[in-house]
Design a protein around this motif. Structure first.
Motif, mmCIF file in Angstrom:
data_model
loop_
_atom_site.group_PDB
_atom_site.id
_atom_site.type_symbol
_atom_site.label_atom_id
_atom_site.label_comp_id
_atom_site.label_asym_id
_atom_site.label_seq_id
_atom_site.Cartn_x
_atom_site.Cartn_y
_atom_site.Cartn_z
ATOM 1 N N ARG A 1 -35.292 13.694 -7.041
ATOM 2 C CA ARG A 1 -36.217 13.553 -5.922
ATOM 3 C C ARG A 1 -36.482 12.070 -5.687
ATOM 4 N NH1 ARG A 1 -41.696 13.464 -6.766
ATOM 5 N NH2 ARG A 1 -41.344 14.424 -8.780
ATOM 6 N N PRO A 2 -36.525 11.623 -4.426
ATOM 7 C CA PRO A 2 -36.885 10.224 -4.171
ATOM 8 C C PRO A 2 -38.244 9.923 -4.817
ATOM 9 C CG PRO A 2 -36.051 11.262 -2.180
ATOM 10 C CD PRO A 2 -36.200 12.356 -3.193
ATOM 11 N N GLY A 3 -38.321 8.853 -5.566
ATOM 12 C CA GLY A 3 -39.573 8.491 -6.241
ATOM 13 C C GLY A 3 -39.659 8.983 -7.678
ATOM 14 N N GLU A 4 -38.736 9.847 -8.085
ATOM 15 C CA GLU A 4 -38.770 10.377 -9.459
ATOM 16 C C GLU A 4 -38.142 9.379 -10.439
ATOM 17 O OE1 GLU A 4 -37.099 14.304 -9.642
ATOM 18 O OE2 GLU A 4 -36.619 14.098 -11.778
ATOM 19 N N PRO A 5 -38.828 9.051 -11.538
ATOM 20 C CA PRO A 5 -38.278 8.069 -12.488
ATOM 21 C C PRO A 5 -36.925 8.507 -13.044
ATOM 22 C CG PRO A 5 -40.586 8.486 -12.948
ATOM 23 C CD PRO A 5 -40.169 9.497 -11.921
ATOM 24 N N THR A 6 -36.015 7.557 -13.147
ATOM 25 C CA THR A 6 -34.699 7.879 -13.692
ATOM 26 C C THR A 6 -34.388 7.056 -14.940
ATOM 27 O OG1 THR A 6 -33.683 6.290 -12.176
ATOM 28 C CG2 THR A 6 -33.676 8.606 -11.505
ATOM 29 N N ARG A 7 -34.414 5.744 -14.826
ATOM 30 C CA ARG A 7 -34.001 4.889 -15.940
ATOM 31 C C ARG A 7 -35.003 3.761 -16.110
ATOM 32 N NH1 ARG A 7 -27.830 3.220 -14.975
ATOM 33 N NH2 ARG A 7 -28.108 2.546 -17.136
ATOM 34 N N THR A 8 -34.840 2.995 -17.204
ATOM 35 C CA THR A 8 -35.683 1.816 -17.384
ATOM 36 C C THR A 8 -34.816 0.567 -17.423
ATOM 37 O OG1 THR A 8 -35.593 2.072 -19.772
ATOM 38 C CG2 THR A 8 -37.490 3.049 -18.657
ATOM 39 N N ARG B 1 -39.021 -6.973 -15.026
ATOM 40 C CA ARG B 1 -39.798 -6.667 -16.216
ATOM 41 C C ARG B 1 -39.025 -5.671 -17.087
ATOM 42 N NH1 ARG B 1 -45.570 -6.543 -16.216
ATOM 43 N NH2 ARG B 1 -46.394 -5.365 -17.980
ATOM 44 N N GLU B 2 -38.846 -6.005 -18.343
ATOM 45 C CA GLU B 2 -38.161 -5.086 -19.246
ATOM 46 C C GLU B 2 -38.961 -3.782 -19.331
ATOM 47 O OE1 GLU B 2 -37.493 -6.568 -23.224
ATOM 48 O OE2 GLU B 2 -36.741 -4.610 -23.894
ATOM 49 N N GLY B 3 -38.262 -2.679 -19.257
ATOM 50 C CA GLY B 3 -38.936 -1.386 -19.359
ATOM 51 C C GLY B 3 -39.472 -0.855 -18.038
ATOM 52 N N ALA B 4 -39.386 -1.645 -16.980
ATOM 53 C CA ALA B 4 -39.822 -1.143 -15.666
ATOM 54 C C ALA B 4 -39.011 0.107 -15.326
ATOM 55 C CB ALA B 4 -39.629 -2.213 -14.588
ATOM 56 N N ARG B 5 -39.682 1.070 -14.666
ATOM 57 C CA ARG B 5 -38.986 2.316 -14.341
ATOM 58 C C ARG B 5 -38.287 2.205 -13.001
ATOM 59 N NH1 ARG B 5 -41.366 6.516 -17.321
ATOM 60 N NH2 ARG B 5 -39.358 7.548 -17.163
ATOM 61 N N ILE B 6 -37.008 2.579 -13.005
ATOM 62 C CA ILE B 6 -36.294 2.734 -11.735
ATOM 63 C C ILE B 6 -36.569 4.170 -11.274
ATOM 64 C CG2 ILE B 6 -34.045 2.624 -10.598
ATOM 65 C CD1 ILE B 6 -34.455 0.043 -11.990
ATOM 66 N N VAL B 7 -36.814 4.351 -9.990
ATOM 67 C CA VAL B 7 -37.046 5.711 -9.488
ATOM 68 C C VAL B 7 -35.984 6.077 -8.462
ATOM 69 C CG1 VAL B 7 -39.541 5.430 -9.847
ATOM 70 C CG2 VAL B 7 -38.575 5.083 -7.560
ATOM 71 N N GLY B 8 -35.884 7.363 -8.179
ATOM 72 C CA GLY B 8 -34.940 7.831 -7.162
ATOM 73 C C GLY B 8 -35.188 7.117 -5.842
ATOM 74 N N GLY B 9 -34.125 6.684 -5.195
ATOM 75 C CA GLY B 9 -34.234 5.864 -3.994
ATOM 76 C C GLY B 9 -34.169 6.670 -2.711
ATOM 77 N N THR B 10 -33.757 6.014 -1.653
ATOM 78 C CA THR B 10 -33.674 6.655 -0.344
ATOM 79 C C THR B 10 -32.699 5.858 0.526
ATOM 80 O OG1 THR B 10 -34.978 7.481 1.527
ATOM 81 C CG2 THR B 10 -35.698 5.406 0.577
#
Ligand code: ADP
Length: 431
Positions: A195-202, A214-223
């Motif tokens: 889902r767009p906005g859903e966390p995927t990786r860090t 920033r280390e550990g920042a969450r990448i989320v589903g894009g658009t």
């Protein structure tokens, strides 16, 4: 501080833009930057990454962001293998030949978005991917790079989202790859979709050092870039992106693009109308070839436009009585699918009165907008409630009033229109 900080990255047609926003009681832009590229450069993943690094380096607050979302041009597809690009991108504007999409024509449901020769699924069929290659969209690739790139490899797992994956054939209602898509293009199975906005990786330590993130920042589903722009336009002052059914955004650029939130899903492949999933609603879109390009063609520069528009008196019930249809070349797709449709422009003698000429052209474009929303309604979409405006024409206050009277609903100027701002809000949406 307890404010949430999000980073939005938008890969558009002419370059990359980044935006850092802080959300507490309201939303505040902390930093913004852009780096342009030429059309040819914009086809190169190396250029995307190089421009992005430069852009992040110029932007305030990147290292504070704990959430990151990426938007990219729709249906721009490449493939990766072992962390390297194995197939150069086929871009949003590229199309494949008729023979390539024959398996899609044989298997896809009637009117399906993948039937278009510019669909991502069609592009995928132009390659014969090895089992070790993964197809990724532009946004998926750059999101993976933000998580993992250290100047060497862009490693997986690669994740796409409901919006980017629509034109690759993902079933956004059932949330799976349909059987027929797996059959014509087994490679889709290696690309996960969230889902767009859903966390995927860090973001890894090495990637954080490379990007200044920033280390550990969450990448989320894009658009996609156009949905990110819609989200920017429709955001509330508090930075929430939860548009209600009937809320629309019109983009008055060279061409005219309409997007409307609907409770019902509508699709019409012939007119290029399709629906993206927004939570449990639909974002229905259609785009006309007619638009402000005609103003440039008639030699109105932005200064004259502003000057003359201020002198136009808007009727109580404005009507496109001259029947102007403001195309610059033959052919229309939406609101009517007619490859032979001819431009219809004001008579020659009227050119002398520049103010009246402008008024007629603006009435003509407004009528295309009106007919566009009517077409979406006739297809079964939710009734129009209000319109916000983006694009070069948005700053024209006379035109806003003219359109409001023609559409019969409130028309507003949008406070934010940058896709990178919309992506940043998406990053924070579920934080
Ligand atoms: P593009 O679709 O090319 O990205 P933009 O969204 O930047 O376009 O909009 C550019 C268009 O806006 C131009 O065609 C220009 O004629 C038009 N434009 C600029 N100022 C005004 C104005 N005050 N009123 C109406 N149209 C305008």
């Amino acid at each position: 501080s307890w404010a949430l900080v999000g980073l939005g990255v938008d890969l558009g047609t002419s370059g990359v833009r980044v935006c850092v926003v802080e959300k507490a009681n309201g939303v505040r832009v902390v930093g913004e930057a852009k780096t342009a590229w030429s059309d040819d450069e914009g086809r190169e993943p190396e250029v995307w990454l190089g421009a992005l690094r430069e852009c992040l380096g110029k932007c305030e607050g990147v290292g504070e962001a704990t959430r990151i979302a990426v938007s990219g041009t729709s249906a721009s597809l490449l493939a990766v293998e072992g962390g390297a690009v194995s197939r150069s991108p086929m871009m949003y504007c590229d199309s494949v030949d008729a023979a390539t999409i024959r398996p899609i024509e044989a298997s896809a449901p009637a009117g399906h978005v993948t039937r278009s020769r510019t669909s991502a699924l069609g592009k995928l069929l132009a390659w014969n991917l090895r089992a070790s290659e993964v197809p990724v969209h532009q946004a998926d690739y750059v999101a993976a790079a933000l998580a993992s790139y250290d100047g060497e490899v862009v490693s997986g797992p690669y994740r796409s989202d409901w919006h980017n994956a629509l034109k690759l054939g993902f079933d956004v209602e059932e949330l799976r790859w349909p059987e027929w898509v797996r059959e014509v293009a087994p490679a889709v199975g290696s690309l996960g979709v969230v889902r767009p906005g859903e966390p995927t990786r860090t973001v890894s330590a090495a990637a954080a050092a490379w990007w200044g993130a920033r280390e550990g920042a969450r990448i989320v589903g894009g658009t996609t870039d156009s949905i990110a722009a819609y989200l920017a336009c429709s955001a509330t002052e508090a930075g929430d992106i939860d548009p209600r059914p009937g809320e629309a955004v019109t983009s008055l650029g060279s061409t005219t693009a309409l997007k409307l939130v609907s409770e019902t899903r509508v699709d019409d492949d012939a007119r290029g109308v399709y629906s993206h999933r927004l939570d449990d609603r639909w974002l229905v879109g259609g785009a006309s070839n007619a638009g402000c390009r005609v103003l440039r063609a008639w030699m109105f520069d932005d200064e004259e436009l502003a000057d003359l528009a201020a002198k136009i008196e808007v009727d109580a019930h404005p009507v496109n009585s001259a029947g102007v249809y403001p195309l610059v070349s033959t052919g229309e797709r939406f609101p009517v699918d007619d490859p032979d449709k001819e431009p219809r422009l004001p008579d020659f003698y009227q050119q002398k009165d520049r103010r009246r000429l402008l008024e007629m052209l603006l009435l003509g474009i407004s009528d295309v907008e009106r007919l566009g929303y009517k077409a979406l309604r006739d297809l079964g979409a939710t009734d129009l409630v209000s319109v916000r405006t983006a694009g070069g024409g948005a700053k024209n206050k006379t035109w806003r009033l003219m359109r409001e009277r023609m559409l019969g609903v409130p028309v507003y100027e949008a406070e934010h229109t940058e896709a990178s701002f919309g992506a940043a809000l998406l990053a924070l949406r579920h934080a």
